[in-house]
Design a protein around this motif. Structure first.
Motif, PDB file in Angstrom:
ATOM      1  N   SER A 193      -2.659   2.193  -4.170  1.00  0.00           N
ATOM      2  CA  SER A 193      -3.298   3.106  -3.216  1.00  0.00           C
ATOM      3  C   SER A 193      -4.686   2.588  -2.852  1.00  0.00           C
ATOM      4  O   SER A 193      -5.442   2.139  -3.723  1.00  0.00           O
ATOM      5  CB  SER A 193      -3.417   4.508  -3.817  1.00  0.00           C
ATOM      6  N   LYS A 234     -11.265   0.609  -1.771  1.00  0.00           N
ATOM      7  CA  LYS A 234     -11.165  -0.241  -0.581  1.00  0.00           C
ATOM      8  C   LYS A 234     -12.367  -1.170  -0.481  1.00  0.00           C
ATOM      9  O   LYS A 234     -12.235  -2.359  -0.155  1.00  0.00           O
ATOM     10  CB  LYS A 234     -11.056   0.626   0.671  1.00  0.00           C
ATOM     11  N   ASP A 253       0.112   4.465   0.062  1.00  0.00           N
ATOM     12  CA  ASP A 253      -0.326   5.690   0.725  1.00  0.00           C
ATOM     13  C   ASP A 253       0.619   6.033   1.876  1.00  0.00           C
ATOM     14  O   ASP A 253       0.714   7.180   2.302  1.00  0.00           O
ATOM     15  CB  ASP A 253      -1.760   5.528   1.234  1.00  0.00           C
ATOM     16  N   SER A 282      -6.515   4.722  -0.658  1.00  0.00           N
ATOM     17  CA  SER A 282      -7.059   5.894   0.019  1.00  0.00           C
ATOM     18  C   SER A 282      -8.483   6.191  -0.433  1.00  0.00           C
ATOM     19  O   SER A 282      -9.256   6.824   0.286  1.00  0.00           O
ATOM     20  CB  SER A 282      -6.174   7.121  -0.232  1.00  0.00           C
ATOM     21  N   ASN A 283      -8.849   5.721  -1.634  1.00  0.00           N
ATOM     22  CA  ASN A 283     -10.196   5.912  -2.138  1.00  0.00           C
ATOM     23  C   ASN A 283     -11.115   4.845  -1.548  1.00  0.00           C
ATOM     24  O   ASN A 283     -10.842   3.643  -1.649  1.00  0.00           O
ATOM     25  CB  ASN A 283     -10.194   5.819  -3.671  1.00  0.00           C
ATOM     26  N   GLU A 307       0.855  -1.183   0.000  1.00  0.00           N
ATOM     27  CA  GLU A 307       0.000   0.000   0.000  1.00  0.00           C
ATOM     28  C   GLU A 307       0.890   1.231   0.000  1.00  0.00           C
ATOM     29  O   GLU A 307       1.672   1.446   0.929  1.00  0.00           O
ATOM     30  CB  GLU A 307      -0.924   0.007   1.218  1.00  0.00           C
TER      31      GLU A 307
END
Length: 233
Positions: A141, A148, A99, A143-144, A97
């Protein structure tokens, strides 16, 4: 804490070599090193790394976690050294990940191990359409929230996917091949607000599994004279 590597199944060996791409490592890094006082707080997360064995036609059992490392050493370099040692042993790529990359890319760059990192993944929305990449060279990523949630749906499907029947004839699922009690506990307790490092690493793995569908199947090296070092299924 320091933690340790837990191996459930050693690397498959064929003519002294582990076939490339038979395994991959999914990682949820932790954000920053401990403070100078070396103390942890409840807010501190762990680094979680799981080695997955891909589906193949020459070494069972497959499609399961064969090794794990969940820890938070004093410094990122300590975690990353163990992480890349695992990648060398299993001859595989690392996807993480990005992020919060935990200095994984910089460690790889300094130690000439960039070849062990998987390039940025293509992620998909709930309609299975590819989303635009963020331009980060490696990792993925999450983060969205939609991404997820998509990864969570992949994980649910994987956990409930059937495997071979056990010795008593009972149907087994993928979740029955998870031997980490803390991971199972996190899966049970998971929600979108809490800090679930082990589940986050699993979500990375599920996003990578999606991408692997577009990659060539795993092939064996020297099948005629191979040997296998595995634990019981």
């Amino acid at each position: 804490g320091e933690g340790c590597v837990i191996m459930y199944q050693p690397a498959y060996i064929s003519q002294g070599v582990t076939p490339p791409d038979l395994y991959y490592i999914a990682v949820d890094p932790y954000a920053i090193d401990k403070g100078k006082d070396k103390k942890l707080t409840k807010r501190d997360s762990l680094g979680a790394a799981y080695v997955f064995k891909r589906v193949n036609n020459f070494s069972k059992p497959y499609d399961l976690i064969v090794c794990e490392y969940v820890a938070r050493p004093n410094f990122h370099d300590d975690f990353n050294k163990t992480l890349f040692d695992m990648a060398e042993y299993y001859n595989c790529k690392i996807v993480y990940e990005n992020d919060r990359d935990g200095d994984i890319e910089s460690y790889a760059r300094v130690n000439k191990k960039l070849h062990r990192l998987e390039f940025e993944l293509t992620v998909y929305d709930s309609s299975d359409n590819p989303r635009k990449q963020l331009g980060r060279r490696y990792g993925v990523s999450m983060s969205n929230l939609e991404v997820k949630k998509t990864a969570v749906s992949y994980l649910k499907d994987w956990l409930l996917a059937p495997r071979d029947k056990d010795v008593n004839g009972a149907q087994e699922l993928n979740l029955h091949k998870i031997y980490s009690i803390p991971l199972l506990e996190e899966i049970i307790k998971f929600d979108y607000e809490g800090n679930f490092d082990r589940v986050s690493a699993m979500l990375v793995a599920m996003l990578y599994k999606k991408e692997l569908l577009l990659k060539p199947a795993v092939t064996e090296i020297g099948r005629a004279s191979c040997r296998e070092r595995v634990s019981s299924p």
